[in-house]
Scaffold this motif. Structure first.
Motif, PDB file in Angstrom:
ATOM      1  N   ASP A  64       0.819  -1.219   0.000  1.00  0.00           N
ATOM      2  CA  ASP A  64       0.000   0.000   0.000  1.00  0.00           C
ATOM      3  C   ASP A  64       0.850   1.265   0.000  1.00  0.00           C
ATOM      4  OD1 ASP A  64       0.980   0.128   2.572  1.00  0.00           O
ATOM      5  OD2 ASP A  64      -0.986   0.203   3.553  1.00  0.00           O
ATOM      6  N   ILE A  70      -2.488  -4.612   0.400  1.00  0.00           N
ATOM      7  CA  ILE A  70      -3.865  -4.840  -0.042  1.00  0.00           C
ATOM      8  C   ILE A  70      -3.916  -6.233  -0.648  1.00  0.00           C
ATOM      9  CG2 ILE A  70      -5.687  -4.101  -1.611  1.00  0.00           C
ATOM     10  CD1 ILE A  70      -4.502  -1.240  -1.330  1.00  0.00           C
ATOM     11  N   ARG A  86      -9.097  -6.536   0.930  1.00  0.00           N
ATOM     12  CA  ARG A  86      -8.950  -5.930   2.246  1.00  0.00           C
ATOM     13  C   ARG A  86      -7.537  -5.385   2.393  1.00  0.00           C
ATOM     14  NH1 ARG A  86     -10.507  -8.426   8.239  1.00  0.00           N
ATOM     15  NH2 ARG A  86     -11.126  -6.426   9.138  1.00  0.00           N
ATOM     16  N   ARG A  87      -7.450  -4.323   3.141  1.00  0.00           N
ATOM     17  CA  ARG A  87      -6.148  -3.697   3.412  1.00  0.00           C
ATOM     18  C   ARG A  87      -5.727  -3.998   4.844  1.00  0.00           C
ATOM     19  NH1 ARG A  87      -4.898   2.856   3.371  1.00  0.00           N
ATOM     20  NH2 ARG A  87      -2.631   2.699   3.726  1.00  0.00           N
ATOM     21  N   ASP A  89      -2.730  -2.543   7.637  1.00  0.00           N
ATOM     22  CA  ASP A  89      -1.763  -1.459   7.753  1.00  0.00           C
ATOM     23  C   ASP A  89      -0.413  -1.970   8.245  1.00  0.00           C
ATOM     24  OD1 ASP A  89      -1.805  -1.652  10.555  1.00  0.00           O
ATOM     25  OD2 ASP A  89      -3.156   0.052  10.812  1.00  0.00           O
ATOM     26  N   TRP A  96     -10.839  -1.689   6.435  1.00  0.00           N
ATOM     27  CA  TRP A  96     -11.940  -1.856   5.474  1.00  0.00           C
ATOM     28  C   TRP A  96     -13.019  -2.822   5.971  1.00  0.00           C
ATOM     29  CZ3 TRP A  96      -8.957  -2.567   0.185  1.00  0.00           C
ATOM     30  CH2 TRP A  96      -8.185  -1.412  -0.061  1.00  0.00           C
ATOM     31  N   SER A 117      -0.691  -1.659  -7.278  1.00  0.00           N
ATOM     32  CA  SER A 117      -0.864  -0.421  -6.530  1.00  0.00           C
ATOM     33  C   SER A 117      -1.296   0.708  -7.445  1.00  0.00           C
ATOM     34  CB  SER A 117       0.450  -0.047  -5.831  1.00  0.00           C
ATOM     35  OG  SER A 117       0.367   1.249  -5.278  1.00  0.00           O
ATOM     36  N   GLY A 122      -4.126   2.997  -2.565  1.00  0.00           N
ATOM     37  CA  GLY A 122      -5.176   2.097  -3.007  1.00  0.00           C
ATOM     38  C   GLY A 122      -4.646   1.095  -4.006  1.00  0.00           C
ATOM     39  N   SER A 144      -7.601   4.272  -0.813  1.00  0.00           N
ATOM     40  CA  SER A 144      -6.975   3.843   0.435  1.00  0.00           C
ATOM     41  C   SER A 144      -7.982   3.605   1.550  1.00  0.00           C
ATOM     42  CB  SER A 144      -5.946   4.884   0.887  1.00  0.00           C
ATOM     43  OG  SER A 144      -6.573   6.146   1.097  1.00  0.00           O
ATOM     44  N   GLY A 146     -10.911   2.092   0.983  1.00  0.00           N
ATOM     45  CA  GLY A 146     -11.702   0.908   0.658  1.00  0.00           C
ATOM     46  C   GLY A 146     -12.922   1.179  -0.187  1.00  0.00           C
TER      47      GLY A 146
END
Length: 305
Positions: A64, A70, A86-87, A89, A96, A117, A122, A144, A146
């Motif tokens: 990301d 992601i 789904r992301r 961190d 999300w 990317s 996002g 970013s 979602g």
């Protein structure tokens, strides 16, 4: 039905990635600290009770840009396979919402998602889609947070020719869009198309033909040329056995190299499953599996810009 379930499956997608610290206490004996602080505890991305897999297909993942990632996959929670993402961190916290956000839940099947990317936290996701009764190629951009960036929400059509379009792969165009390639039943060839940052599908309607030679061309791999275009390699049966060919396409959708591609390897027996990276100068370095010596070997070649 255009698809069937495998006899075995995973009913959850769970990852252990993003190793936040790798230290070496003793030379040759690295120790790894996972996000949880416990290497035996993974980070759950989707634990919905339905299947999140099909026929041993793997989820796809991209960074990301901030130390997280992601992940996208095909998901049976609605009956037919759909596309979810789904992301997570940099600390290992899933974002999300629970079990991911829907990228496409159109009628019938959506399969084989590929992701790159978008350069802004996002991602752009492409997949093959059976909503119209044959396999087509669709794409969607997710920001970013979602949320889908492009309209319609179930994806922008890249190719909806009456034939079969499958196994998309894509690369960033460096400007918030992407170049997508796929294998296509039209002349059993390789096609590509660019989508701009605003969701406008560019180049020739239903794609630019990279190769339409005799025989079968499939398993395309793609890398950016650093100037808004791409270099695409594939396995090619125009001579009977499988060889490896490649083509370059510029940011406007014009093929730059020899018609139907440049031969990278036409040795005896099969050369197949090419993969590639940029050479940093507008060309690419390709590697593939081959059998010229009667057993599996690995070969590589560079194609200059």
């Amino acid at each position: 039905m255009p698809f069937r379930r495998a006899k075995w499956y995973r009913n959850a997608i769970v990852f252990l990635f993003g190793m936040t610290a790798i230290t070496t206490a003793v030379v040759g004996q690295p120790s790894v600290r996972a996000w949880s602080g416990d290497p035996s505890i993974n980070t759950p991305i989707c634990t919905n009770s339905s299947d999140q897999s099909w026929n041993n297909l793997r989820p796809n993942i991209v960074g990301d840009g901030s130390g997280g990632a992601i992940i996208t996959w095909q998901d049976y929670r609605n009956g037919n396979p759909d596309i979810y993402a789904r992301r997570v961190d940099s600390t290992g916290a899933p974002l999300w919402g629970a079990d991911g956000v829907a990228i496409c839940t159109a009628a019938n099947a959506q399969q084989n998602p590929a992701v790159v990317s978008d350069g802004s936290g996002g991602a752009i996701i492409a997949w093959q889609d059976y909503r119209n009764g044959n396999w087509d190629i669709y794409v969607q951009k997710i920001n970013s947070g979602g949320s889908a960036n492009w309209t319609p929400s179930d994806g922008i059509v890249i190719c909806a020719d009456s034939g079969t379009q499958q196994y998309p792969s894509l690369v960033s165009d460096g400007s918030g869009g992407a170049v997508i390639t796929w294998q296509d039943s039209r002349s059993t060839g390789i096609y590509a198309r660019r989508v701009l940052s605003d969701g406008t599908a560019s180049w020739t309607y239903n794609g630019v033909r990279m190769c339409g030679a005799t025989g079968i061309q499939d398993s395309p791999a793609i890398v950016s040329d650093g100037s808004g275009g791409a270099i695409i390699a594939w396995q090619d049966q125009r001579s009977g056995n499988r060889d490896v060919y490649a083509q370059s396409v510029n940011a406007s959708g014009t093929a730059r190299w020899t018609s139907n591609g440049v031969a990278l390897c036409t040795a005896a027996n099969d050369q197949q499953y090419p993969t590639m990276i940029s050479d940093g100068s507008g060309g690419a370095i390709m590697a593939w599996q081959e059998n010229r010596n009667g057993h599996g070997d690995i070969e590589a070649q560079r194609a200059s810009a």
